[in-house]
Design a protein around this motif. Structure first.
Motif: not given
Length: 443
Positions: A37-48
């Protein structure tokens, strides 16, 4: 946490030698493709992490993963713990943390069976309210070390390639530039034009964990002084507190043959960096608002980076025209009269407030996100209109803000210069309406 999933991961990892663990792809696979997800120019990754599904910011400026904002709902087992103190960017003091080894990290199908991580227990260190979604940590260098990382900001996908089998595809519209990897961080060389169209060569830290465009360090010997048109502003949140500096525009920024005119820039107060130690020949940082304008391939192994401009390339730079900083502040109940017959509704499992309940078919009681003014810039249109820190925002231009994501509300408040914005707020249990006109801070 799913204990069964964690045990499966441990069994999967047992045959692998324990020292110097790295991320590995499943046998026979050249790469893993992961949506972000690109949120406020930041990459948010799903991590377990040890079986718990979490969300991490991809931050090329950090060495080892840092875990924070863990609630009972997100309980995570961590292993082999010792106490340490860490220092991050910001105006606060060093923070206490836990150092943990032998953790199982999983991104897509790639797995690291012996990931070192730091756990920050301070509840005040929480990036979730500013981004409008749950953020549990940051992760960086280990991924870039173990893979060739291809980031498609437009499609919001990241590909993790096995560096041994990866072959770069030379395309006429892309350019490959040298990447300098020092002390587990990557730097790129470029050119900035601060004033008088004078080119100044710069070495910039590549910082995917910064939502800003470019930060520059004042250097009179290089002719890199602060432009006349600038203003004091909040630049971002570091692990050790808030970062302030001067916000401005520069005439241009060049990376290889790619050139961006009238680029957004900031000159941070250098006191934050002096605490961290010598900066060497570094001249600043390159953040997400620049990087998102490209499809980027990071190849730490061959010390090179490939850039190809995308649909964001010509997008205008985002400025805080209103002067308001806003964030989530928990949830609140609202009561609305309705005419339909809907019952309990679940809107979005990732939202901060998501439950709606009907009373006798006429009134809907909803639990919705509460958005507050977390900061306000001196001399800004919002401050001059009378808005204050702590005001609860109810609507913007007649639109009830709880129907929108936080980043959408930010855009409403900073649409374009010359636009009149009407903000309905709650202050001391009274509703107040304020109106102001967005203006260019550089004129």
């Amino acid at each position: 946490m799913n204990i069964l999933r964690y045990l499966i991961y441990l069994i999967w990892c047992l045959p692998i030698l324990l020292p110097a663990q790295e991320y590995k792809l499943p046998r026979g696979e050249r790469y893993q493709k992961v949506k972000f997800k690109l949120v406020n120019n930041l990459i948010v990754l799903p991590v377990e992490v040890n079986g718990a599904k979490l969300s991490f910011i991809l931050d090329s400026g950090i060495y080892k993963p840092i875990l924070f904002n863990i609630s009972d709902k997100d309980s995570v087992q961590i292993n082999n713990v010792s106490e340490v103190t860490i220092r991050g960017l910001g105006d606060g003091e060093p923070i206490s943390a836990l150092k943990s080894s032998n953790n199982v990290f999983k991104i897509g199908k790639s797995v690291n069976c012996d990931q070192l991580l730091y756990v920050v227990m301070d509840k005040d260190i929480n990036f979730s309210p500013k981004l409008g979604m749950a953020i549990h940590g940051i992760i960086g260098y280990d991924l870039f070390r173990d893979f060739v990382v291809k980031i498609n900001y437009g499609a919001q996908t990241i590909k993790l390639y096995d560096p041994e089998s990866y072959t770069s595809q030379k395309k006429s519209k892309s350019e490959t530039l040298p990447l300098v990897v020092e002390n587990n961080k990557a730097y790129i060389k470029g050119t900035v034009y601060v004033k008088d169209n004078k080119p100044i060569p710069v070495k910039l830290l590549i910082d995917t964990g910064s939502s800003d465009a470019v930060w520059l360090f004042e250097n009179d010997s290089k002719g890199m002084g602060l432009p006349e048109n600038s203003y004091e502003d909040f630049l971002g949140q570091g692990l050790s507190g808030k970062v302030f500096g001067k916000r401005t525009k520069i005439e241009g920024l060049s990376l290889g043959r790619f050139h961006l005119k009238d680029a957004k820039a900031a000159f941070p107060n250098m006191q934050y960096f002096s605490i961290l130690g010598a900066m060497g020949d570094r001249d600043g940082s390159l953040g997400g608002e620049i990087l998102k304008r490209f499809s980027v391939v990071f190849d730490y192994h061959n010390q090179q980076i490939s850039l190809k401009k995308n649909g964001f390339f010509k997008a205008p730079f985002d400025f805080n025209l209103s002067g308001l900083d806003i964030q989530h502040n928990g949830v609140r109940y609202i009561a609305e009269s309705i005419t339909d017959g809907r019952g309990v509704v679940i809107k979005d499992e990732e939202s901060f407030g998501d439950v709606q309940i009907l009373f006798e078919g006429k009134t809907r009681l909803s639990l919705v996100p509460e958005i507050v003014v977390s900061g306000i810039r001196a001399g800004s249109p919002a401050e001059e209109a009378g808005l204050r820190e702590g005001d609860i925002i109810l609507s913007v231009n007649g639109k009830k803000i709880y129907d929108y994501k936080l980043q959408e509300v930010i855009k409403m408040l900073n649409n374009k210069q010359g636009k009149r914005v009407k903000v309905l707020i709650e202050r001391y249990n009274k509703d107040l309406l304020f109106s102001f006109v967005l203006r260019d801070m550089f004129k």
